[in-house]
Design an enzyme around this catalytic site. Sequence first.
Site, short mmCIF file in Angstrom:
data_model
loop_
_atom_site.label_atom_id
_atom_site.label_comp_id
_atom_site.label_asym_id
_atom_site.label_seq_id
_atom_site.Cartn_x
_atom_site.Cartn_y
_atom_site.Cartn_z
N HIS A 92 0.78 -1.30 0.20
CA HIS A 92 0.06 0.06 0.05
C HIS A 92 0.85 1.41 0.11
CE1 HIS A 92 -2.82 3.11 1.31
NE2 HIS A 92 -3.68 2.47 0.83
N GLU A 160 -3.60 2.16 -7.13
CA GLU A 160 -4.18 3.10 -6.49
C GLU A 160 -3.28 4.24 -6.73
OE1 GLU A 160 -6.59 1.63 -2.65
OE2 GLU A 160 -4.46 1.77 -2.25
P1 PGA Z 1 -9.59 5.85 -0.03
O1 PGA Z 1 -8.46 4.58 0.39
O2 PGA Z 1 -10.54 4.96 -0.32
O3 PGA Z 1 -9.73 6.35 1.34
O4 PGA Z 1 -9.11 6.76 -0.98
C1 PGA Z 1 -8.16 3.77 -0.67
C2 PGA Z 1 -6.76 3.16 -0.16
O5 PGA Z 1 -5.96 3.78 0.27
O6 PGA Z 1 -6.72 2.02 -0.03
#
Ligand code: PGA
Length: 245
Positions: A92, A160
């Site tokens: 992450h 992401e």
């Molecule tokens: P968010 O986070 O949905 O609050 O943007 C997603 C993540 O960081 O996995």
Amino acid sequence: MKLIIANWKLNPTTLNEAIALVSGLAHLMKVEEFERIVILPPFIFLEELVKRFKHFKWGAQNVFWEKIGAYTGEVSLPMLKGVGAEWVLVGHSERRLIFGETDEDINKKMNTALEAGFNVIVAVGELQKDDHSDEVIKSFKKSITGADKSKLEKLIVAYEPVWAISTTPNAKPDNPARSNQIIGELKHTAFKMFGEDSKKIKFLYGGSVNAENASKFLSEPYIDGALVGGASLKSDEFYEIIKKS
Ligand code: PGA
């Protein structure tokens, strides 16, 4: 049927709050929806939540690659297995940026977790919004290199973009068509690495997914699901996302 994963991050503070959140969600859900919902709570709540809520799929937000030894503060794959967790998230952006994890670290975590039989979610994403996807493709390749071809149905990639994660200052969700295109490029890269077997890998989008925009992301052809942070902390809103998937 899309895969929806809740990443709770460092929330909530107490086990009672965690139980209330899952009970609220379980009450809203239909029986057939449970099999594609994964929840990643903080380590310390996992054991109790797995025991109480068997219909959900459970995982951790991080893990260490060594099984045992002098590694202060770490949690191992056998420990996770012992409490019934079957999923694990590695790479992450918060692990990368705040805790200094590199693509090499993440690759070790991915390979050991896949070998140990876990479903492994590998997150990748560029820091700044720009037009080219070189940075993310490079990090993606390094993060998943060496993955066992026979286990690719247990590999999940979460794209992401860091600038789209809700807690980043001035964050905005990505344009779904753009994410779809980047995920298409990642799928193409995976095909070059693993051939036909790469088609078993699932690709998710994450970054400010909420009840309002979920269906736009989830209707894109290359997007197989969503990794949800902030919006997974409210049962009602999270269920709205599940309904739209
Ligand atoms: P968010 O986070 O949905 O609050 O943007 C997603 C993540 O960081 O996995």
